[in-house]
Write a protein that holds these residues in place. Structure first.
Motif, mmCIF file in Angstrom:
data_model
loop_
_atom_site.group_PDB
_atom_site.id
_atom_site.type_symbol
_atom_site.label_atom_id
_atom_site.label_comp_id
_atom_site.label_asym_id
_atom_site.label_seq_id
_atom_site.Cartn_x
_atom_site.Cartn_y
_atom_site.Cartn_z
ATOM 1 N N PRO A 371 57.385 -27.094 39.748
ATOM 2 C CA PRO A 371 57.424 -26.658 38.408
ATOM 3 C C PRO A 371 58.385 -25.146 37.995
ATOM 4 O O PRO A 371 59.109 -25.015 37.410
ATOM 5 N N LEU A 372 58.112 -24.427 39.207
ATOM 6 C CA LEU A 372 58.905 -23.141 39.151
ATOM 7 C C LEU A 372 60.051 -23.274 39.519
ATOM 8 O O LEU A 372 61.233 -22.694 39.025
ATOM 9 N N ASP A 373 60.360 -24.130 40.447
ATOM 10 C CA ASP A 373 61.998 -24.595 40.812
ATOM 11 C C ASP A 373 62.634 -25.050 39.765
ATOM 12 O O ASP A 373 63.819 -24.748 39.350
ATOM 13 N N GLN A 374 61.905 -26.006 39.031
ATOM 14 C CA GLN A 374 62.719 -26.705 37.978
ATOM 15 C C GLN A 374 62.814 -25.753 36.958
ATOM 16 O O GLN A 374 63.904 -25.783 36.217
ATOM 17 N N ARG A 375 62.070 -24.834 36.678
ATOM 18 C CA ARG A 375 62.183 -23.790 35.668
ATOM 19 C C ARG A 375 63.411 -23.111 35.862
ATOM 20 O O ARG A 375 64.313 -22.951 34.985
ATOM 21 N N GLU A 376 63.467 -22.773 37.085
ATOM 22 C CA GLU A 376 64.718 -21.834 37.569
ATOM 23 C C GLU A 376 66.012 -22.454 37.101
ATOM 24 O O GLU A 376 66.998 -21.958 36.587
ATOM 25 N N THR A 420 55.716 -27.788 31.308
ATOM 26 C CA THR A 420 54.072 -27.494 31.341
ATOM 27 C C THR A 420 53.590 -28.856 31.957
ATOM 28 O O THR A 420 52.603 -28.726 32.842
ATOM 29 N N ALA A 421 54.066 -30.195 31.776
ATOM 30 C CA ALA A 421 53.646 -31.229 32.146
ATOM 31 C C ALA A 421 53.660 -31.191 33.696
ATOM 32 O O ALA A 421 52.940 -31.589 34.444
ATOM 33 N N LEU A 422 54.855 -30.710 34.452
ATOM 34 C CA LEU A 422 55.009 -30.668 35.644
ATOM 35 C C LEU A 422 54.044 -29.580 36.204
ATOM 36 O O LEU A 422 53.538 -29.895 37.408
ATOM 37 N N GLU A 423 53.321 -28.681 35.619
ATOM 38 C CA GLU A 423 52.553 -27.676 36.070
ATOM 39 C C GLU A 423 50.939 -28.414 36.186
ATOM 40 O O GLU A 423 50.455 -27.802 36.867
ATOM 41 N N TYR A 424 51.079 -29.554 35.590
ATOM 42 C CA TYR A 424 49.734 -30.030 35.501
ATOM 43 C C TYR A 424 49.861 -31.138 36.892
ATOM 44 O O TYR A 424 48.826 -31.758 37.435
ATOM 45 N N GLY A 425 50.813 -31.056 37.587
ATOM 46 C CA GLY A 425 50.973 -31.786 38.894
ATOM 47 C C GLY A 425 51.604 -32.980 38.839
ATOM 48 O O GLY A 425 50.897 -34.114 38.179
ATOM 49 N N GLY B 50 57.038 -16.451 29.797
ATOM 50 C CA GLY B 50 57.989 -15.480 30.142
ATOM 51 C C GLY B 50 57.814 -15.220 31.644
ATOM 52 O O GLY B 50 58.831 -14.858 32.028
ATOM 53 N N SER B 51 56.498 -14.970 31.869
ATOM 54 C CA SER B 51 56.100 -14.413 33.108
ATOM 55 C C SER B 51 56.256 -15.217 34.171
ATOM 56 O O SER B 51 56.137 -14.745 35.446
ATOM 57 N N LEU B 52 56.628 -16.515 34.060
ATOM 58 C CA LEU B 52 56.808 -17.368 35.227
ATOM 59 C C LEU B 52 57.697 -17.115 36.225
ATOM 60 O O LEU B 52 57.346 -16.888 37.511
ATOM 61 N N SER B 53 58.939 -16.750 35.874
ATOM 62 C CA SER B 53 59.888 -16.254 36.818
ATOM 63 C C SER B 53 59.530 -15.042 37.376
ATOM 64 O O SER B 53 59.941 -14.711 38.617
ATOM 65 N N TYR B 54 59.087 -14.195 36.746
ATOM 66 C CA TYR B 54 58.275 -12.941 37.439
ATOM 67 C C TYR B 54 57.712 -13.327 38.445
ATOM 68 O O TYR B 54 57.795 -12.689 39.776
ATOM 69 N N TYR B 55 56.707 -14.291 38.478
ATOM 70 C CA TYR B 55 55.803 -14.531 39.565
ATOM 71 C C TYR B 55 56.536 -15.350 40.458
ATOM 72 O O TYR B 55 56.288 -14.856 42.097
ATOM 73 N N TYR B 56 57.538 -16.060 40.161
ATOM 74 C CA TYR B 56 58.343 -16.871 41.131
ATOM 75 C C TYR B 56 59.176 -15.658 42.037
ATOM 76 O O TYR B 56 59.136 -15.884 43.341
ATOM 77 N N ASN B 57 59.858 -14.773 41.357
ATOM 78 C CA ASN B 57 60.645 -13.796 41.955
ATOM 79 C C ASN B 57 59.606 -12.924 42.999
ATOM 80 O O ASN B 57 59.942 -12.514 44.145
ATOM 81 N N LYS B 58 58.431 -12.582 42.455
ATOM 82 C CA LYS B 58 57.718 -11.649 43.119
ATOM 83 C C LYS B 58 57.096 -12.149 44.542
ATOM 84 O O LYS B 58 57.002 -11.601 45.375
ATOM 85 N N PHE B 59 56.572 -13.326 44.115
ATOM 86 C CA PHE B 59 55.658 -14.112 45.432
ATOM 87 C C PHE B 59 56.679 -14.936 46.150
ATOM 88 O O PHE B 59 56.360 -15.148 47.310
ATOM 89 N N PHE B 60 57.508 -15.543 45.640
ATOM 90 C CA PHE B 60 58.175 -16.365 46.460
ATOM 91 C C PHE B 60 59.631 -16.229 46.848
ATOM 92 O O PHE B 60 59.844 -15.899 48.089
ATOM 93 N N ALA B 61 60.387 -15.703 45.897
ATOM 94 C CA ALA B 61 61.747 -15.111 46.555
ATOM 95 C C ALA B 61 61.761 -13.956 47.133
ATOM 96 O O ALA B 61 62.555 -13.830 48.315
ATOM 97 N N SER B 62 61.233 -12.947 46.930
ATOM 98 C CA SER B 62 61.289 -11.676 47.597
ATOM 99 C C SER B 62 60.296 -11.617 48.567
ATOM 100 O O SER B 62 60.702 -11.149 49.800
ATOM 101 N N GLY B 63 59.224 -12.413 48.537
ATOM 102 C CA GLY B 63 58.449 -12.314 49.740
ATOM 103 C C GLY B 63 57.809 -10.970 49.894
ATOM 104 O O GLY B 63 57.172 -10.910 51.046
ATOM 105 N N ARG B 64 57.719 -10.097 48.960
ATOM 106 C CA ARG B 64 57.452 -8.625 49.461
ATOM 107 C C ARG B 64 55.875 -8.586 49.303
ATOM 108 O O ARG B 64 55.210 -7.778 49.724
ATOM 109 N N SER B 65 55.368 -9.304 48.379
ATOM 110 C CA SER B 65 53.844 -8.851 47.987
ATOM 111 C C SER B 65 53.003 -10.111 48.600
ATOM 112 O O SER B 65 53.353 -11.175 48.933
#
Lengths: 462, 636
Positions: A371-376, A420-425, B50-65
């Motif tokens: 879901p994260l990749d998809q969102r991006e 959201t659906a993807l976030e449920y797996g 709105g915070s999702l990409s924040y997490y993505y960047n923080k924990f996945f893309a940058s890998g700093r944390s």
């Protein structure tokens, strides 16, 4: 469905379409093109039309097209129509119904052709079981003194009606000569005979006009060559060119075979909405409509991906060369927003498109489930779209162009529900889309998509 | 056949099919005391997007944390704030990615589906362990229990069945510490692949004993849980719903209507019965298709977008074709195109597909709905009535094993009624029966002013409301609704409608002023509409002209379309019987659904963030017209 099965399935389809065609009970084998007959009845003349009432002036309808050929001019048509309306009245005054309620038939034309295949020339079969009843449209007619031949065509094929004055009930022979026109729908009963010339015929004892036609068929047996009219009045196309119907029979078989294939693999057929609250993706312009009671714009669903591939320069070079069924594999991530990253090759996705005869037939991929990749990826799409839209808008305001149909002027929003659906797996899955119109074109040797769509969308007539 | 909401009986008058004033799903706001923690979860998540990409960047893309180690056990999760839960899950995912693991594997090849696994091994004895056998199963974990750090139990769901996963550190490929750590990270809702051996627990529970346990996809949200308490007993019953049975929505694990319809995937995951509803829908369509295919009907596709919306009277959706710069309407019925194909020589055609009507949304109406129409040359309405009996009774027999179904016609609180599909169905002659039931004598000339006055007076007499315009058609429709349709519980044909109500039906061969038409009613609602097709182009033109007079709206476009259709008739339409069926309504009957949304995977829903200024307008549109309510009240 596993991707590996696809070529096999498609091959079965191809095999199906080519082999079934030979066994297709609907294929008309017995067209006898040696009857070359004008469809306008010989009694037609424009002078008689003026005296007939009921031939009200005709308005131009949606599909009406001013005819340009001299043999089928508007005035000729109107004359024919007026005469035939008079015949309708005459039938009624004789106590006959020009629009019958039903007809019980025992056989179709093709069934009779099959059953009596071995009947010799000049032979007749008139035991009780050979007394048959058929129905269809009269597409050709020849009348002599006390003998008339008509060609009757139904859904399955054609058969000759052999009409002898002595065999017909009371004054039916006279009726046949004066009241029956090419284009009328007739029911007929009689026994079976093959003429000396080898034509299987129903020796008519009685007949009934089931529907009186008011307009003449195109002026030759294979006369409807006006392509525009073929699409605008598909029914005339089908009457004039029986093989046109075969395309639609084959289309139904192709879809039915696809259905059987996926059902036997355990798939459940479902219906998803055509009207959607948000434009599905940024890659194609959707149709927009408005729901009154919701007070909300709705978008018609689109086929995704189709427009994206245009960005791929490589295809312009390669596609036309792909004649035999060929999978093109592993497209770049940038043009595959819903496909999963390739398990080995960075920057690519696990995706294929199937090309046949230089055309894309199918598009499939391992579905993106992260879901994260998809969102991006979707966010990026929306960003690109809005950039383009902003450019278009500023362009338009400069040019003061009021044309609201400009590309990219619609809104694309992030599909949060999907994310959201993807976030449920979502389990690892693959999906495939197949262009049915293109497949039907391929398997029916049709050059235009309009040949495989019964009522294609056409430009408005002036 | 113009379907269901009737040509010209004034669309609105036919909108209701048993609406209840307490329709929950039309409410704009979720119920305040709705679905406790789950509601909160959903709403929180929406706000957090709105915070999702924040997490993505923080924990996945940058890998700093470095994310915190996960310690939560199943028990701890229960009390956790849903937002916190979601964030923890994101962190765990990010950690995996940083460590170079792919949290979303590309493929897991299962050796069996879960229903097949159950079938294959259900006869094992308690305590049996087939340690030499290897099976590979994939599915979703819907329950997690642990008796120690070395022993975890899960319920693995898939394909409508479930099997227990009994995972024991001693049988695992992992060492003990890894095992415990791994399983504490596995959450309810995750999709997993399991390689292990089959067996039954000592208590007789069919299980799989994993050697390898792979998480294939992660459920990032806290899954709604079945509440322990009253009603949970019935939910636990393993009786599988089958078509023809009554349903009990109260026993569903996920009950909230808004959530069930807006997030259908949760409904499908949590309420096992729901998949059976949609399978039944698929079976209904498949039965109709094979029924017609066997009788040499050809399935065709006609346009969904037209320059004119014809074949019925209903408000269409309007759209625009950019390249052609052309206004287009979404179809409201395929009737006219299908008849054109019969003119073209396709003697038996049918189409199963969506129609679109730009009207209100309620218990029986969705803006897009599915119909089947067929046309059969050389047949009349008598033939079509027989086919209808054969099709529907055959379908009910095949789906349920008998001819009788249970249906909660009076709401879920009352006992279900029984509907009997045993053929032949009752037939009632509309005008004759109406005169008998109401003890009235309608003037013979139905199109006369006299008849109009007579019927208006009759409506007043019986206190039947007919809002203006009080055309004869609408008055008759109200009377028929009151006196006849209300008696149609078991499948009943109402036949021989007046010409003025049926512009595309052929005049009756022996009863002047009437047509050869029937409507099939079941549980007081129209399911089919069919007739001997009018194929006399002169009469058809006259009927359209009469319609226009009646409508008094002078719509030029309707005129143009009619002309095109009449031209086709002039080439000769053979005697033809035509028929239309509302598939959604049939699916509702056979799945004991009182709301059309129960049989649509993704029903049209109101926007969630509706500005309150529009509320008052909305309300009037969504509620059943008052006269319909009145009708129900009068009769109950």
């Amino acid at each position: 469905m596993e991707v590996a099965l696809q070529p096999l399935r498609l091959k079965q389809l191809l095999h199906f379409a080519s082999s079934k065609a030979n066994n297709n009970p609907f294929i008309i084998r017995n067209i006898r093109p040696f009857f070359v007959i004008r469809c306008c009845s010989t009694t037609t003349s424009s002078s008689s039309a003026a005296t007939v009432d009921g031939g009200a002036p005709r308005q131009s309808g949606r599909n009406r097209r001013p005819s340009s050929t001299s043999t089928n001019s508007t005035s000729d048509r109107e004359a024919v129509r007026a005469i035939r309306i008079k015949k309708v009245q005459e039938l009624r005054s004789n106590g006959l119904d020009p629009y019958a309620y039903k007809w019980d038939r025992t056989h179709t034309a093709n069934q009779l052709q099959e059953i009596y295949r071995t009947l010799g020339n000049g032979e007749e079969s008139n035991s009780e079981s050979d007394y048959v009843s058929i129905a269809g449209r009269i597409v050709a007619r020849r009348a002599f003194g006390k003998l008339a031949f008509m060609t009757l065509r139904d859904d399955s094929g054609t058969i000759q009606l052999y009409c002898e004055k002595e065999r017909l009930l009371s004054d039916q022979f006279e009726q046949l000569k004066t009241l029956v026109d090419i284009g009328d729908i007739l029911g007929a009963r009689g026994s079976i005979k093959r003429t000396e010339k080898g034509e299987l015929s129903v020796c008519v004892n009685s007949f009934s006009i089931l529907t009186k036609s008011l307009l003449p068929l195109p002026d030759k047996y294979h006369g409807l060559t006006d392509i525009d009219k073929r699409y605008r009045q598909r029914y005339v196309d089908m009457i004039a060119n029986p093989e046109v119907a075969d395309v639609f029979r084959k289309r139904a078989k192709i879809i039915s075979e696809i259905r059987k294939t996926v059902e036997s693999a355990g798939f459940v057929e479902v219906e998803t909405p055509v009207l959607q609250g948000a434009a599905g993706g940024a890659e194609a312009r959707p149709f927009i409509t408005y729901h009154n009671s919701l007070g909300q714009d709705l978008y018609l669903r689109i086929a995704t991906e189709l427009h994206l591939k245009r960005m791929l320069v490589f295809e312009i070079v390669v596609e036309p060369k792909l004649m035999q069924p060929t999978f093109v594999l592993d497209y770049p991530i940038e043009i595959s927003p819903l496909a999963k990253p390739h398990r080995r090759h960075a920057g690519l996705t696990e995706r294929f498109e199937l090309f046949i005869c230089g055309r894309e037939m199918a598009n499939a991929f391992s579905e993106l489930t992260d879901p994260l990749d998809q969102r991006e990826r979707l966010e990026e799409q929306v960003k690109q779209h809005n950039k383009k839209k902003a450019a278009v808008v500023s362009e338009m305001s400069k040019a003061e162009d009021e044309n609201e149909s400009a590309d990219d002027s619609y809104n694309v929003t992030l599909d949060e529900d999907f994310l959201t659906a993807l976030e449920y797996g979502m389990p690892p899955a693959s999906g495939m889309g197949l262009g049915i119109d293109r497949l039907v074109m391929l398997l029916t040797n049709s050059a235009s998509i309009r040949d495989v769509i019964a009522f294609p969308v056409l430009k408005t007539l002036q | 056949m113009p379907s269901l909401d009737k040509i010209k009986r004034g669309c609105k008058t036919r909108q209701t099919f048993q609406e209840s004033p307490t329709e929950f799903c039309n409410k704009r706001e979720p119920k305040p005391n709705g679905h406790g923690p789950y509601e909160v979860n959903q709403r929180e998540v929406q706000n957090k997007k709105g915070s999702l990409s924040y997490y993505y960047n923080k924990f996945f893309a940058s890998g700093r944390s470095r994310p915190q180690a996960q310690k939560s056990s199943a028990a701890e999760d229960e009390g956790m704030d849903p937002t916190q839960y979601y964030e923890n899950r994101l962190k765990a995912l990010a950690a995996q990615k940083v460590a170079g693991n792919n949290p979303y594997p590309h493929k897991f090849a299962a050796s069996l589906t879960i229903p097949d696994y159950v079938k294959k091994y259900e006869s094992l004895n308690s305590g049996d362990h087939l340690e030499d056998v290897e099976e590979r199963l994939a599915g979703r974990l819907m329950n997690k229990r642990s008796s120690s750090a070395k022993l975890f139990f899960y319920d693995l769901h898939g394909g409508g069945a479930k099997v227990q996963v009994m995972t024991d550190a001693r049988k695992s490929n992992l060492d003990e510490e890894e095992f415990t750590k791994f399983h504490s990270s596995v959450k309810r809702g995750d999709i997993v692949g399991i390689i292990g051996f089959p067996g039954k627990s000592k208590r007789g529970e069919l299980s799989i004993f994993p050697k390898t346990f792979i998480v294939l996809s992660h459920c990032l949200h806290m899954m709604p849980r079945q509440k322990i308490g009253p009603g949970s007993d019935s939910a636990k019953k393993t009786d599988v719903w089958v078509p023809g049975d009554g349903r009990n929505l109260e026993a569903y694990i996920l009950k909230d209507q808004e959530t069930r319809y807006r997030q259908r995937y949760l409904d499908l995951m949590l309420n096992m019965e729901v998949r059976e509803i949609f399978k039944t829908r698929a079976k209904i369509i498949s039965y109709i298709r094979s029924f017609l295919d066997q009788r040499d009907f050809l399935e065709v596709e006609t346009p969904m977008m037209n320059m004119i919306a014809g074949g019925a009277a209903a408000r269409p959706f309007v759209t625009h074709h950019n390249d052609l710069n052309m206004k287009l309407f979404m179809r409201i019925a395929p009737e006219l195109y299908l008849k054109e194909l019969v003119v073209g020589g396709l003697e038996r055609v049918y189409e199963i597909g969506k129609q679109f009507r730009n009207e209100g949304i309620d218990l029986t109406h969705n803006p897009e709905f599915t119909t089947c129409e067929f046309y059969m040359a050389f047949a009349d309405y008598n033939d079509v009535m027989e086919l209808t009996e054969e099709m529907l009774s055959g379908m009910v027999k095949e789906l349920t094993g008998g001819y009788k179904i249970k249906y909660h016609a009076n709401g879920s609180d009352s006992d279900p009624i029984e509907i009997d599909f045993t053929p032949p169905f009752r037939r009632i002659d509309m005008i004759e029966e109406l005169e008998k039931m109401a003890n009235i004598s309608i003037p013979k000339d139905l199109s006369s002013e006299e008849t109009n006055k007579y019927l208006a007076a009759a409506c007043v007499k019986f206190d039947i409301k007919c809002p203006p315009p009080q055309t004869t058609t609408r008055l008759l429709d109200k009377l028929v609704g009151h006196f006849l349709e209300e008696t149609c519980i078991n499948p009943t044909f109402i036949i021989n409608h007046p010409e003025i109500m049926s512009p595309l039906a052929k005049w009756h061969r022996s009863k002047p002023g009437l047509t050869e038409r029937f409507e099939l009613f079941i549980n007081k609602h129209e399911l089919c509409n069919a007739y001997t097709e009018l194929n006399d182009p002169v009469v058809q033109r006259q009927r359209f002209a009469d319609q226009l007079k009646d409508r008094q709206s002078g719509d030029d476009e309707a005129m143009a379309l009619d002309e095109t259709f009449c031209t086709a008739l002039e080439y000769g339409l053979p005697p033809t019987g035509g028929w239309g069926l509302g598939i959604d309504r049939l699916a509702m009957l056979l799945t004991d659904s009182q709301n059309i949304k129960e049989v649509l995977l993704f029903p049209a829903m109101k926007p969630q963030d509706e500005p309150s200024t529009k509320d008052s307008n909305k309300k009037t549109q969504d509620e059943p017209p008052s006269e319909e309510l009145k009708k129900n009240v009068t009769l109950s």
